[in-house]
Design an enzyme around this catalytic site. Sequence first.
Site, PDB file in Angstrom:
ATOM      1  N   ASN A 197       0.837  -1.210   0.000  1.00 57.92           N
ATOM      2  CA  ASN A 197       0.000   0.000   0.000  1.00 57.92           C
ATOM      3  C   ASN A 197       0.871   1.258   0.000  1.00 57.92           C
ATOM      4  O   ASN A 197       0.556   2.249  -0.670  1.00 57.92           O
ATOM      5  CB  ASN A 197      -0.892   0.052   1.246  1.00 57.92           C
ATOM      6  CG  ASN A 197      -1.951  -1.037   1.267  1.00 57.92           C
ATOM      7  OD1 ASN A 197      -2.275  -1.614   0.233  1.00 57.92           O
ATOM      8  ND2 ASN A 197      -2.496  -1.311   2.454  1.00 57.92           N
TER       9      ASN A 197
ATOM     10  N   GLY B 236      -3.080   4.391   7.793  1.00 58.44           N
ATOM     11  CA  GLY B 236      -1.711   4.456   8.303  1.00 58.44           C
ATOM     12  C   GLY B 236      -0.682   4.334   7.179  1.00 58.44           C
ATOM     13  O   GLY B 236       0.353   5.006   7.187  1.00 58.44           O
ATOM     14  N   ASP B 237      -0.964   3.485   6.201  1.00 56.44           N
ATOM     15  CA  ASP B 237      -0.045   3.306   5.070  1.00 56.44           C
ATOM     16  C   ASP B 237      -0.017   4.575   4.215  1.00 56.44           C
ATOM     17  O   ASP B 237       1.047   4.988   3.739  1.00 56.44           O
ATOM     18  CB  ASP B 237      -0.465   2.107   4.218  1.00 56.44           C
ATOM     19  CG  ASP B 237      -0.589   0.843   5.053  1.00 56.44           C
ATOM     20  OD1 ASP B 237       0.174   0.701   6.033  1.00 56.44           O
ATOM     21  OD2 ASP B 237      -1.448   0.000   4.742  1.00 56.44           O
ATOM     22  N   ALA B 238      -1.188   5.180   4.016  1.00 62.32           N
ATOM     23  CA  ALA B 238      -1.249   6.429   3.252  1.00 62.32           C
ATOM     24  C   ALA B 238      -0.483   7.523   3.986  1.00 62.32           C
ATOM     25  O   ALA B 238       0.216   8.336   3.369  1.00 62.32           O
ATOM     26  CB  ALA B 238      -2.701   6.846   3.046  1.00 62.32           C
TER      27      ALA B 238
END
Length: 319
Positions: free
Chosen positions: A41, A257-259
């Site tokens: 991601n 969180g990945d973004a």
Amino acid sequence: MEPLDVLCLGELLIDFVSDTPGADLGGSRGFIKAPGGAPANVAAGVARLGGHSGFVGCVGDDPFGRFLRGVLDGEGVDTSPMTFSSTSNTSLAFVSRRLDGEREFSFYRGADSALRPEDIDDATLRRARVLHCCSVSMSRQPARDATFSAIERATSFGAMVSFDPNLRPPLWDDLADAKNCCLHGLELAHLVKVSEEEARWLSGYEDLALAAEALWRPQLRMLAITLGDAGVRYRYTGGAGVVPGLPVKAVDTTGAGDAFVAGLLSALRDAGAPVEQLEPGQAEAALRFANACGALTTTRPGAIPALPTRAEIAALLSA
Ligand code: ADP
């Protein structure tokens, strides 16, 4: 070979997401196939923001593995470092969201843990300005050795190491082992992003300001504790504080969180100077950009499809 702004290492798998609102896994009627895996991601997020990203990890030499590579290729991620296992199937995760908002997971572990140190070329690691890792790849061998070997080699080649534990307790036989691996990651990384729960679990402090102090390590340049809609608590070489979140209408927090990590790594690259040379205002601006990136991802379902563009982030930040 072209340099990579961010090389992401770890799991790329199929998320089968429950199609039954509010049901647990047992009560779900069917499951919709979606690409998953936190490091993947992040790679897609960096590419969506116009950066050069790559992904290194192992999938099965099977239809799901080929589908996943196709998804990352379609996002503009360099998948040439990926490997395909002829002996393990692509890993699967079944996911449902209960009415209380908590997610329930059931994992079918396969090829992601088959990544070996020798599957990751020095030439690939030398291309990386940043190597980003999580802890899922540390939970099984040989992927654990592959992860720590890549971190050590990338560091020796001058890359910045970014680490987001992204703890998934069911994937570990022993949570004490998980904690040791995450703390080892904390000792080696230059940038660390943890959730509130991870910050408390790793530090032993309930209070997040104390947790941030306790988790600080001499080689760290920035520590970010993400706070959901409240934004992020941070400490970096030049200061500490909280950068509030941006108000949005959240529908699905998957991938936020990945973004956030993708946004932060992109903004730090745009800042044009090493983290330790940034003025507090520049560091906070990068964290605000990351907050916007996380916030926008919650406004749409899924992880990769929900990742925002620079134009959307600019619109939110100027609203
Ligand atoms: P994780 O998914 O790793 O637990 P968080 O849920 O804390 O991480 O989300 C990461 C970041 O995404 C937050 O720091 C914040 O900037 C943004 N974010 C998450 N949820 C929301 C929300 N409901 N409203 C606005 N921003 C959000």
